[in-house]
Write a protein that holds these residues in place. Structure first.
Motif, PDB file in Angstrom:
ATOM      1  N   GLN A   1      22.687 -37.926 -32.108  1.00 34.54           N
ATOM      2  CA  GLN A   1      23.768 -37.381 -31.324  1.00 34.54           C
ATOM      3  C   GLN A   1      23.440 -37.521 -29.837  1.00 34.54           C
ATOM      4  O   GLN A   1      22.314 -37.262 -29.413  1.00 34.54           O
ATOM      5  CB  GLN A   1      24.019 -35.917 -31.677  1.00 34.54           C
ATOM      6  N   VAL A   2      24.428 -37.932 -29.061  1.00 32.44           N
ATOM      7  CA  VAL A   2      24.283 -38.099 -27.626  1.00 32.44           C
ATOM      8  C   VAL A   2      25.343 -37.256 -26.936  1.00 32.44           C
ATOM      9  O   VAL A   2      26.511 -37.249 -27.329  1.00 32.44           O
ATOM     10  CB  VAL A   2      24.427 -39.574 -27.215  1.00 32.44           C
ATOM     11  N   GLN A   3      24.943 -36.555 -25.897  1.00 31.96           N
ATOM     12  CA  GLN A   3      25.898 -35.817 -25.097  1.00 31.96           C
ATOM     13  C   GLN A   3      25.563 -35.979 -23.623  1.00 31.96           C
ATOM     14  O   GLN A   3      24.412 -36.206 -23.247  1.00 31.96           O
ATOM     15  CB  GLN A   3      25.928 -34.342 -25.483  1.00 31.96           C
ATOM     16  N   PHE A   4      26.588 -35.875 -22.805  1.00 30.07           N
ATOM     17  CA  PHE A   4      26.451 -36.005 -21.364  1.00 30.07           C
ATOM     18  C   PHE A   4      27.081 -34.804 -20.697  1.00 30.07           C
ATOM     19  O   PHE A   4      28.158 -34.351 -21.094  1.00 30.07           O
ATOM     20  CB  PHE A   4      27.132 -37.282 -20.871  1.00 30.07           C
ATOM     21  N   VAL A   5      26.422 -34.304 -19.670  1.00 27.52           N
ATOM     22  CA  VAL A   5      26.915 -33.163 -18.916  1.00 27.52           C
ATOM     23  C   VAL A   5      26.965 -33.542 -17.445  1.00 27.52           C
ATOM     24  O   VAL A   5      25.932 -33.825 -16.837  1.00 27.52           O
ATOM     25  CB  VAL A   5      26.036 -31.923 -19.116  1.00 27.52           C
ATOM     26  N   SER A  21      25.897 -35.715 -10.736  1.00 33.00           N
ATOM     27  CA  SER A  21      24.758 -35.895 -11.610  1.00 33.00           C
ATOM     28  C   SER A  21      25.218 -35.837 -13.052  1.00 33.00           C
ATOM     29  O   SER A  21      26.090 -35.044 -13.400  1.00 33.00           O
ATOM     30  CB  SER A  21      23.708 -34.814 -11.353  1.00 33.00           C
ATOM     31  N   CYS A  22      24.644 -36.678 -13.871  1.00 33.82           N
ATOM     32  CA  CYS A  22      24.933 -36.706 -15.294  1.00 33.82           C
ATOM     33  C   CYS A  22      23.622 -36.560 -16.047  1.00 33.82           C
ATOM     34  O   CYS A  22      22.707 -37.374 -15.875  1.00 33.82           O
ATOM     35  CB  CYS A  22      25.624 -38.017 -15.673  1.00 33.82           C
ATOM     36  N   ALA A  23      23.545 -35.544 -16.870  1.00 38.20           N
ATOM     37  CA  ALA A  23      22.372 -35.324 -17.700  1.00 38.20           C
ATOM     38  C   ALA A  23      22.656 -35.816 -19.107  1.00 38.20           C
ATOM     39  O   ALA A  23      23.644 -35.413 -19.719  1.00 38.20           O
ATOM     40  CB  ALA A  23      21.997 -33.851 -17.714  1.00 38.20           C
ATOM     41  N   ALA A  24      21.800 -36.674 -19.605  1.00 38.59           N
ATOM     42  CA  ALA A  24      21.959 -37.251 -20.932  1.00 38.59           C
ATOM     43  C   ALA A  24      20.942 -36.662 -21.889  1.00 38.59           C
ATOM     44  O   ALA A  24      19.808 -36.369 -21.505  1.00 38.59           O
ATOM     45  CB  ALA A  24      21.812 -38.764 -20.873  1.00 38.59           C
ATOM     46  N   ASN A  73      15.072 -41.972 -14.868  1.00 38.99           N
ATOM     47  CA  ASN A  73      14.816 -42.026 -16.301  1.00 38.99           C
ATOM     48  C   ASN A  73      13.898 -40.904 -16.785  1.00 38.99           C
ATOM     49  O   ASN A  73      14.004 -40.465 -17.932  1.00 38.99           O
ATOM     50  CB  ASN A  73      14.217 -43.378 -16.674  1.00 38.99           C
ATOM     51  N   ALA A  74      13.009 -40.441 -15.919  1.00 36.06           N
ATOM     52  CA  ALA A  74      12.121 -39.351 -16.296  1.00 36.06           C
ATOM     53  C   ALA A  74      12.889 -38.068 -16.574  1.00 36.06           C
ATOM     54  O   ALA A  74      12.440 -37.226 -17.353  1.00 36.06           O
ATOM     55  CB  ALA A  74      11.075 -39.116 -15.216  1.00 36.06           C
ATOM     56  N   LYS A  75      14.038 -37.919 -15.938  1.00 32.46           N
ATOM     57  CA  LYS A  75      14.860 -36.729 -16.113  1.00 32.46           C
ATOM     58  C   LYS A  75      16.105 -36.983 -16.949  1.00 32.46           C
ATOM     59  O   LYS A  75      16.928 -36.085 -17.114  1.00 32.46           O
ATOM     60  CB  LYS A  75      15.269 -36.173 -14.755  1.00 32.46           C
ATOM     61  N   ASN A  76      16.241 -38.185 -17.465  1.00 30.65           N
ATOM     62  CA  ASN A  76      17.424 -38.560 -18.248  1.00 30.65           C
ATOM     63  C   ASN A  76      18.715 -38.273 -17.493  1.00 30.65           C
ATOM     64  O   ASN A  76      19.661 -37.698 -18.032  1.00 30.65           O
ATOM     65  CB  ASN A  76      17.434 -37.836 -19.593  1.00 30.65           C
ATOM     66  N   THR A  77      18.748 -38.663 -16.228  1.00 25.21           N
ATOM     67  CA  THR A  77      19.927 -38.431 -15.415  1.00 25.21           C
ATOM     68  C   THR A  77      20.384 -39.709 -14.735  1.00 25.21           C
ATOM     69  O   THR A  77      19.593 -40.606 -14.458  1.00 25.21           O
ATOM     70  CB  THR A  77      19.681 -37.367 -14.332  1.00 25.21           C
TER      71      THR A  77
END
Length: 118
Positions: A1-5, A21-24, A73-77
């Motif tokens: 499952q993948v979600q983005f905020v 900002s988008c957090a994945a 990439n370290a923060k998945n953003t």
């Protein structure tokens, strides 16, 4: 499952700046491309910026030179720096994984409102 905020939207005057900002959620985030989309009132959703896993970027003509997409990439953003904002940039902004054709590969979340107005 993948979600983005998405976060970071708001009201800004013409000529101003915002950073979205988008957090994945995906642990494999760094391996695939990400994109920012927007949907203005009465218009179709469009891809405005794309960044590949390798860091290559592409922009819609309407935002080229004003918007910059980047990723941590370290923060998945994935970030979207928006400068020299115009009223026509007013839209709900979304992040998603883009397909080769530019469509979103996953479901759309709530997005984040950006309003450019004096």
């Amino acid at each position: 499952q993948v979600q983005f905020v998405e976060s970071g939207g708001g009201l800004v005057q013409p000529g101003g700046s915002l950073r979205l900002s988008c957090a994945a959620s995906a642990s494999t985030f760094r391996f695939y491309a990400m994109g920012w989309y927007r949907q203005a009132p009465g218009k179709q959703r469009e891809l405005v910026a794309r960044i590949t896993g390798g860091g290559s970027t592409n922009y819609a003509d309407s935002v080229k030179g004003r918007f910059t997409i980047s990723r941590d990439n370290a923060k998945n953003t994935v970030l979207l720096q928006m400068n020299s904002l115009k009223p026509e940039d007013t839209a709900v902004y979304y992040c998603n994984r883009p397909s080769v054709s530019g469509s979103g590969l996953y479901g759309w979340g709530q997005g984040i409102q950006v309003t450019v107005s004096s």
